[in-house]
Design a protein around this motif. Structure first.
Motif, PDB file in Angstrom:
ATOM      1  N   UNK A 102      -7.162  -2.077  11.135  1.00 15.99           N
ATOM      2  CA  UNK A 102      -6.378  -3.174  10.570  1.00 15.99           C
ATOM      3  C   UNK A 102      -7.137  -3.745   9.377  1.00 15.99           C
ATOM      4  N   UNK A 103      -6.855  -3.190   8.192  1.00 19.22           N
ATOM      5  CA  UNK A 103      -7.647  -3.497   7.001  1.00 19.22           C
ATOM      6  C   UNK A 103      -7.082  -4.621   6.136  1.00 19.22           C
ATOM      7  N   UNK A 104      -5.865  -5.078   6.405  1.00 27.55           N
ATOM      8  CA  UNK A 104      -5.210  -6.064   5.536  1.00 27.55           C
ATOM      9  C   UNK A 104      -6.013  -7.356   5.410  1.00 27.55           C
ATOM     10  N   UNK A 105      -6.465  -7.921   6.528  1.00 29.28           N
ATOM     11  CA  UNK A 105      -7.204  -9.188   6.457  1.00 29.28           C
ATOM     12  C   UNK A 105      -8.476  -9.051   5.635  1.00 29.28           C
ATOM     13  N   UNK A 106      -9.222  -7.980   5.877  1.00 27.00           N
ATOM     14  CA  UNK A 106     -10.469  -7.762   5.141  1.00 27.00           C
ATOM     15  C   UNK A 106     -10.205  -7.655   3.636  1.00 27.00           C
ATOM     16  N   UNK A 107      -9.271  -6.775   3.251  1.00 19.92           N
ATOM     17  CA  UNK A 107      -9.022  -6.546   1.827  1.00 19.92           C
ATOM     18  C   UNK A 107      -8.380  -7.750   1.148  1.00 19.92           C
ATOM     19  N   UNK A 108      -7.475  -8.424   1.838  1.00 22.49           N
ATOM     20  CA  UNK A 108      -6.831  -9.601   1.254  1.00 22.49           C
ATOM     21  C   UNK A 108      -7.841 -10.713   1.025  1.00 22.49           C
ATOM     22  N   UNK A 109      -8.756 -10.896   1.972  1.00 25.00           N
ATOM     23  CA  UNK A 109      -9.793 -11.908   1.823  1.00 25.00           C
ATOM     24  C   UNK A 109     -10.705 -11.601   0.642  1.00 25.00           C
ATOM     25  N   UNK A 110     -11.077 -10.339   0.478  1.00 26.36           N
ATOM     26  CA  UNK A 110     -12.019  -9.959  -0.591  1.00 26.36           C
ATOM     27  C   UNK A 110     -11.355  -9.814  -1.958  1.00 26.36           C
ATOM     28  N   UNK A 111     -10.118  -9.264  -1.984  1.00 25.07           N
ATOM     29  CA  UNK A 111      -9.509  -8.891  -3.260  1.00 25.07           C
ATOM     30  C   UNK A 111      -8.140  -9.522  -3.524  1.00 25.07           C
ATOM     31  N   UNK A 112      -7.625 -10.297  -2.556  1.00 23.19           N
ATOM     32  CA  UNK A 112      -6.339 -10.950  -2.742  1.00 23.19           C
ATOM     33  C   UNK A 112      -5.143 -10.057  -2.520  1.00 23.19           C
ATOM     34  N   UNK A 113      -5.401  -8.813  -2.112  1.00 20.63           N
ATOM     35  CA  UNK A 113      -4.288  -7.881  -1.879  1.00 20.63           C
ATOM     36  C   UNK A 113      -4.736  -6.703  -1.012  1.00 20.63           C
ATOM     37  N   UNK A 114      -3.757  -6.126  -0.341  1.00 15.67           N
ATOM     38  CA  UNK A 114      -3.979  -4.888   0.418  1.00 15.67           C
ATOM     39  C   UNK A 114      -2.664  -4.127   0.467  1.00 15.67           C
ATOM     40  N   UNK A 115      -2.589  -3.023  -0.217  1.00 18.19           N
ATOM     41  CA  UNK A 115      -1.367  -2.228  -0.233  1.00 18.19           C
ATOM     42  C   UNK A 115      -1.067  -1.642   1.145  1.00 18.19           C
ATOM     43  N   UNK A 116      -2.113  -1.239   1.860  1.00 18.29           N
ATOM     44  CA  UNK A 116      -1.963  -0.681   3.209  1.00 18.29           C
ATOM     45  C   UNK A 116      -2.405  -1.734   4.234  1.00 18.29           C
ATOM     46  N   UNK A 117      -1.503  -2.205   5.106  1.00 21.22           N
ATOM     47  CA  UNK A 117      -1.906  -3.190   6.113  1.00 21.22           C
ATOM     48  C   UNK A 117      -2.815  -2.606   7.191  1.00 21.22           C
TER      49      UNK A 117
END
Length: 108
Positions: free
Chosen positions: A62-77
């Motif tokens: 589940x990568x969405x939280x990590x990527x959204x926190x670091x980069x403001x977006x995650x194409x793959x949840x």
């Protein structure tokens, strides 16, 4: 008895992805076997399972939280990696992530 480990590398920053939740499932039945989260080094191996018999499995990251926190977006949840355990040995399944892509391979 087979064992399983994984790690996640954030390729955008070149650092381990800590705190990413993951789930191990039996692919055919879609049965949840164990859950966990990566440590500060982006690794996880403590599934608390007696054995991993031969069969088809899925690691869901589940990568969405990590990527959204670091980069403001995650194409793959989340990323599902399906793999087969076909003999008694150690299996290592790494994941490389960025906001718009991912890659995996059979590790050692």
């Amino acid at each position: 008895m087979s064992s399983l480990s994984t790690h996640i590398l954030d390729t955008t920053a070149g650092i381990p992805a800590a705190g990413v939740e993951l789930t191990l499932l039996r692919s055919v039945e879609n049965t949840v076997l164990a859950k966990g989260a990566t440590n500060e080094d982006g690794r996880f191996s403590d599934w608390q399972l007696d054995a991993l018999p031969p069969g088809d499995y899925c690691l869901r990251f589940d990568i969405a939280d990590y990527l959204t926190t670091k980069y403001g977006r995650s194409f793959f949840p989340h990323v599902d990696i399906h793999f087969c355990i076909d003999e008694e040995r150690h299996y290592h399944v790494p994941l490389l992530i960025s906001p718009y892509g991912y890659s995996t391979y059979r590790g050692s």
